[in-house]
Scaffold this active site. Structure first.
Site, PDB file in Angstrom:
ATOM      1  N   TRP A   1       0.934  -1.217  -0.160  1.00  0.00           N
ATOM      2  CA  TRP A   1       0.032  -0.020   0.057  1.00  0.00           C
ATOM      3  C   TRP A   1       0.822   1.199   0.268  1.00  0.00           C
ATOM      4  O   TRP A   1       0.591   2.097  -0.644  1.00  0.00           O
ATOM      5  CB  TRP A   1      -0.831   0.048   1.141  1.00  0.00           C
ATOM      6  CG  TRP A   1      -1.829   0.850   1.367  1.00  0.00           C
ATOM      7  CD1 TRP A   1      -2.570   1.800   0.276  1.00  0.00           C
ATOM      8  CD2 TRP A   1      -2.864   1.147   2.462  1.00  0.00           C
ATOM      9  NE1 TRP A   1      -3.421   2.568   0.575  1.00  0.00           N
ATOM     10  CE2 TRP A   1      -3.758   2.153   1.906  1.00  0.00           C
ATOM     11  CE3 TRP A   1      -2.940   0.707   3.509  1.00  0.00           C
ATOM     12  CZ2 TRP A   1      -4.644   2.775   2.754  1.00  0.00           C
ATOM     13  CZ3 TRP A   1      -3.727   1.384   4.453  1.00  0.00           C
ATOM     14  CH2 TRP A   1      -4.714   2.092   4.012  1.00  0.00           C
TER      15      TRP A   1
ATOM     16  N   HIS B   1      13.226  -3.451   3.994  1.00  0.00           N
ATOM     17  CA  HIS B   1      12.604  -4.254   5.288  1.00  0.00           C
ATOM     18  C   HIS B   1      13.878  -4.297   6.405  1.00  0.00           C
ATOM     19  O   HIS B   1      13.486  -4.773   7.292  1.00  0.00           O
ATOM     20  CB  HIS B   1      12.443  -5.746   5.050  1.00  0.00           C
ATOM     21  CG  HIS B   1      11.042  -6.062   4.167  1.00  0.00           C
ATOM     22  ND1 HIS B   1       9.812  -5.336   4.436  1.00  0.00           N
ATOM     23  CD2 HIS B   1      10.611  -6.724   3.400  1.00  0.00           C
ATOM     24  CE1 HIS B   1       9.050  -5.803   3.914  1.00  0.00           C
ATOM     25  NE2 HIS B   1       9.340  -6.828   3.193  1.00  0.00           N
TER      26      HIS B   1
ATOM     27  N   ARG C   1       2.504  -1.778  11.704  1.00  0.00           N
ATOM     28  CA  ARG C   1       1.285  -2.411  12.196  1.00  0.00           C
ATOM     29  C   ARG C   1       1.020  -3.157  13.271  1.00  0.00           C
ATOM     30  O   ARG C   1       2.057  -3.641  13.813  1.00  0.00           O
ATOM     31  CB  ARG C   1       1.011  -3.457  10.841  1.00  0.00           C
ATOM     32  CG  ARG C   1      -0.508  -3.870  10.791  1.00  0.00           C
ATOM     33  CD  ARG C   1      -0.725  -4.606   9.684  1.00  0.00           C
ATOM     34  NE  ARG C   1      -1.966  -4.871   9.545  1.00  0.00           N
ATOM     35  CZ  ARG C   1      -2.594  -5.870   8.473  1.00  0.00           C
ATOM     36  NH1 ARG C   1      -1.865  -6.611   7.663  1.00  0.00           N
ATOM     37  NH2 ARG C   1      -3.877  -6.048   8.448  1.00  0.00           N
TER      38      ARG C   1
END
Ligand code: A3P
Length: 321
Positions: free
Chosen positions: A70, A129, A150
């Site tokens: 996203w 990452h 998240r």
């Protein structure tokens, strides 16, 4: 590698603690994080020694399954809105999966030692990452880094669901990998780039210390206030939406273009495959996209256990998910 030092030499990787129960890659513990061995062996050293950061670079950082896809779509559509209006039927995101548009630096280097990132025009939009402490010092000094985070229980469920489907594309097999196993390993921080709480707190602290260089976004906040969070991202990237653009509904159009429903239903994301060395089915990157799906997979006892681990680990940090 220390907090800001050089990459671990080959010999050193062999001697690092090893975790093989997390499909599809063996993980090695380095500097407090469990990193895929191949990334540590090839990707991180090349990132440190061969990547030349530019002041205009924007790096999108994320713990896996935290909203990477996203964020890549939103950042690309925003940065390139003059050349590619978000309402265009022919927008690159209508033809190409976000991961083939915005590449992971260390993964590119891990699988191709001649990664051609130098050839990309400025401003480059790249992804990682890697934890903040494992980014090259020059990157932290030179580039802007936007991180998305998240809630850990949802990220864990999302990761397990993803890996069950995607492991074969990585040359692994996760058919027998149970949620209980994934849960127990994650509670111990033993998952790719884990522990997630340590990962998040590093980026969060950096965003507090250096707000011009590091932006900290939360997946849940993006779900609640997509337009507001997009505007923060645009401002951070140095391309804020003008009043005139706002009136024309450009920010709304970016949000719409990058919405889960829209991206998920594009032909390329329904039936296409990644173009990189890891040909994951694009469909695997799009699932429910909600907050709280953990409750469909975890007992209240499991949730309490993980919440407690996270709470204890974050105590005194000033950060909470
Ligand atoms: P779920 O598995 O909970 O549905 P990542 O992109 O870091 O791999 O994260 C994947 C998660 O983000 C998945 O969560 C996926 O459904 C969700 N996601 C992907 N694209 C999205 C979008 N455009 N909007 C909101 N969520 C999205």
């Amino acid at each position: 590698m220390d907090q800001g030092g050089a990459a671990a030499p080959e010999m050193e990787v062999e001697s690092l603690p090893l975790e093989t129960r997390c499909p599809p890659f063996p993980l090695r513990q380095y500097n407090g994080f469990w990193i895929p061995e191949i990334t540590l062996r090839r990707g991180v050293p090349a990132f440190h020694s061969r990547f030349t950061p530019r002041p205009s670079d924007i790096i999108l950082a994320s713990f896996p399954k935290s909203g990477t896809t996203w964020l890549k779509a939103l950042a690309f559509a925003t940065l390139n809105r003059a050349a590619h209006p978000p309402t265009s039927e022919d927008h690159p995101l209508c033809r190409t999966n976000p991961h083939d548009i915005v590449r992971f630096v260390e993964i590119d280097f891990a699988f191709s030692q001649s990664a051609d990132l130098e050839a990309l025009p400025s401003p480059r939009l790249l992804a990682t990452h890697l934890p903040y402490s494992l980014l090259p010092e020059r990157v932290r000094e030179t580039c802007r880094v936007a991180c998305v985070s998240r809630e850990p229980k949802d990220a864990l469920v999302s990761w397990w669901k993803f890996i069950k489907k995607a492991a074969p594309a990585f040359g692994g097999d996760a058919a027998a990998f149970t949620f209980q196993e994934a849960f127990d390993l994650s509670c111990d921080g033993r998952c790719p780039y884990g522990p997630q709480w340590r990962y998040a707190v590093e980026y969060w602290e950096a965003s507090v210390r250096r707000p011009d260089k590091v932006l900290f976004l939360r997946y849940e906040e993006m779900l609640r206030e997509p337009r507001g969070e997009l505007k923060r991202l645009a401002e951070f990237m140095g391309c804020e939406f003008s009043v005139e653009e706002e009136e024309r509904g450009v920010a709304d159009a970016v949000v719409e273009l990058c919405s889960l429903d829209r991206l998920k239903n594009m032909e390329v994301n329904r039936n296409g495959r990644g173009k990189g060395k890891l040909p994951v089915n694009n469909a695997n990157f799009f699932r429910k996209g909600v907050a709280g799906d953990w409750s469909n997979h975890m007992s209240p006892e499991m949730a309490q256990r993980l919440d407690k681990i996270v709470e204890d680990a974050l105590q005194g940090s000033g950060f909470s998910f």
